[in-house]
Design an enzyme around this catalytic site. Sequence first.
Site, PDB file in Angstrom:
ATOM      1  N   ARG A   1       0.669  -1.281  -0.037  1.00  0.00           N
ATOM      2  CA  ARG A   1      -0.103   0.095   0.135  1.00  0.00           C
ATOM      3  C   ARG A   1       0.853   1.285   0.088  1.00  0.00           C
ATOM      4  O   ARG A   1       0.628   2.268  -0.675  1.00  0.00           O
ATOM      5  CB  ARG A   1      -0.989  -0.190   1.056  1.00  0.00           C
ATOM      6  CG  ARG A   1      -2.089   0.849   1.166  1.00  0.00           C
ATOM      7  CD  ARG A   1      -3.119   0.720   2.207  1.00  0.00           C
ATOM      8  NE  ARG A   1      -4.122   1.523   2.383  1.00  0.00           N
ATOM      9  CZ  ARG A   1      -4.321   2.582   3.346  1.00  0.00           C
ATOM     10  NH1 ARG A   1      -3.454   2.420   4.380  1.00  0.00           N
ATOM     11  NH2 ARG A   1      -5.335   3.460   3.322  1.00  0.00           N
TER      12      ARG A   1
ATOM     13  N   HIS B   1       0.199   4.270  -2.441  1.00  0.00           N
ATOM     14  CA  HIS B   1       0.178   5.568  -2.095  1.00  0.00           C
ATOM     15  C   HIS B   1       1.177   6.555  -2.481  1.00  0.00           C
ATOM     16  O   HIS B   1       0.848   7.624  -2.730  1.00  0.00           O
ATOM     17  CB  HIS B   1      -0.295   5.737  -0.682  1.00  0.00           C
ATOM     18  CG  HIS B   1      -1.519   5.217  -0.371  1.00  0.00           C
ATOM     19  ND1 HIS B   1      -2.171   6.166   0.625  1.00  0.00           N
ATOM     20  CD2 HIS B   1      -2.361   4.241  -0.328  1.00  0.00           C
ATOM     21  CE1 HIS B   1      -3.537   5.273   0.798  1.00  0.00           C
ATOM     22  NE2 HIS B   1      -3.588   4.275   0.049  1.00  0.00           N
TER      23      HIS B   1
ATOM     24  N   ASN C   1      -4.108   8.751   4.509  1.00  0.00           N
ATOM     25  CA  ASN C   1      -2.870   8.234   5.018  1.00  0.00           C
ATOM     26  C   ASN C   1      -2.701   8.452   6.394  1.00  0.00           C
ATOM     27  O   ASN C   1      -2.261   7.365   7.269  1.00  0.00           O
ATOM     28  CB  ASN C   1      -1.526   9.002   4.684  1.00  0.00           C
ATOM     29  CG  ASN C   1      -1.472   8.835   3.079  1.00  0.00           C
ATOM     30  OD1 ASN C   1      -2.139   7.896   2.488  1.00  0.00           O
ATOM     31  ND2 ASN C   1      -0.870   9.807   2.356  1.00  0.00           N
TER      32      ASN C   1
ATOM     33  N   HIS D   1      -6.217  -6.319  -2.247  1.00  0.00           N
ATOM     34  CA  HIS D   1      -6.970  -6.181  -1.417  1.00  0.00           C
ATOM     35  C   HIS D   1      -7.254  -7.690  -0.870  1.00  0.00           C
ATOM     36  O   HIS D   1      -8.364  -8.091  -0.039  1.00  0.00           O
ATOM     37  CB  HIS D   1      -8.646  -5.443  -1.424  1.00  0.00           C
ATOM     38  CG  HIS D   1      -8.091  -3.904  -1.236  1.00  0.00           C
ATOM     39  ND1 HIS D   1      -9.385  -3.157  -1.584  1.00  0.00           N
ATOM     40  CD2 HIS D   1      -7.356  -3.209  -1.091  1.00  0.00           C
ATOM     41  CE1 HIS D   1      -8.816  -2.101  -1.330  1.00  0.00           C
ATOM     42  NE2 HIS D   1      -7.672  -1.878  -1.109  1.00  0.00           N
TER      43      HIS D   1
END
Length: 338
Positions: free
Chosen positions: A75, A79, A107, A206
């Site tokens: 992740r 990001h 975040n 996911h």
Amino acid sequence: MERATMALAFLLAALAASAGASPVNKSCVTGSAGASVSIGYGGAGAGCPRAEEIVRAAVEQAVAADPRMAASLLRLHFHDCFVNGCDGSVLLDDKPFFVGEKTAGPNINSLRGFEVIDAIKAELEQECPETVSCADVLAIAARDSVVASGGPSWEVETGRKDSRTASLQAANSNLPGPTSGVATLVQKFTNVGLIAKDMVALSGAHTIGKARCTTFSARLASVGESAKDTGFLQSLQQLCAGSAGSALAHLDLATPATFDNQYYINLLSGDGLLPSDQALAAPAGSGAEDVAALVADYAFDAALFFDDFAASMLRMGRLAPAGGRDAGEVRRNCRVVN
């Protein structure tokens, strides 16, 4: 949607015939010809031949101690790349007169794994000072996290530089949210130069990790509306009750620590955790790409998902800052500019 329905029928038949089977795909996907990047650090004249070995060992140790760390490191790369390209900006701490991205809505109290990246970077600086960028560390660690969880491997394209700036505003606006619909998700990916197929494939990340109750509370509001997912949603209600939204749920309840295609099977059963996940299984239409059909394809064919996921990770990893891949520096400490 007819294609998705047919695929679901075939999928259910296949699952009944081979319950418990775990398809394994060991394909290695490489970058497209002509990409202006180097592959790895181990070639002739390279400045850090052991870089990937060092990252891999640290990631394997971290994931062995905390399986959830695989999703966290993956992740971080996502990001990072979605905010002005893959430049390590997500790692910068707030300082006097400098605002980073860690306090952005998507975040704050959510991203983790910074200490793992710090440890990797410290070892790399001992091995080969100012050679391996923090942005490249994120890209390699993301790949190794997927592999450590049973997923596909690919050759990581390296040569990124670290930014000297960050953008709180872009972090708040560029990253997809957990309640986004299909049209919004496709647009967010299009905005950075990716396509709907990348969105569906990368959403498969996911299949590992967890999410707080606050991120899927909208799903709980629909309890009783569909017999297909009532039991699943009721179990989530029980988990979240009295936790003030802080309780964590597995994004994939069936195989929570294994990188596989179970995420897509869950969506076809109505068991997607986030509203943005479950939306993929029943879109009203998304232009050139049939999102629901892709979900069904990946649910039926784990090898196809692995190949497309690896290819999309490469495309995402090529997202460059406005100044180009050569703009920036190689930070000595990922948390601060040199």
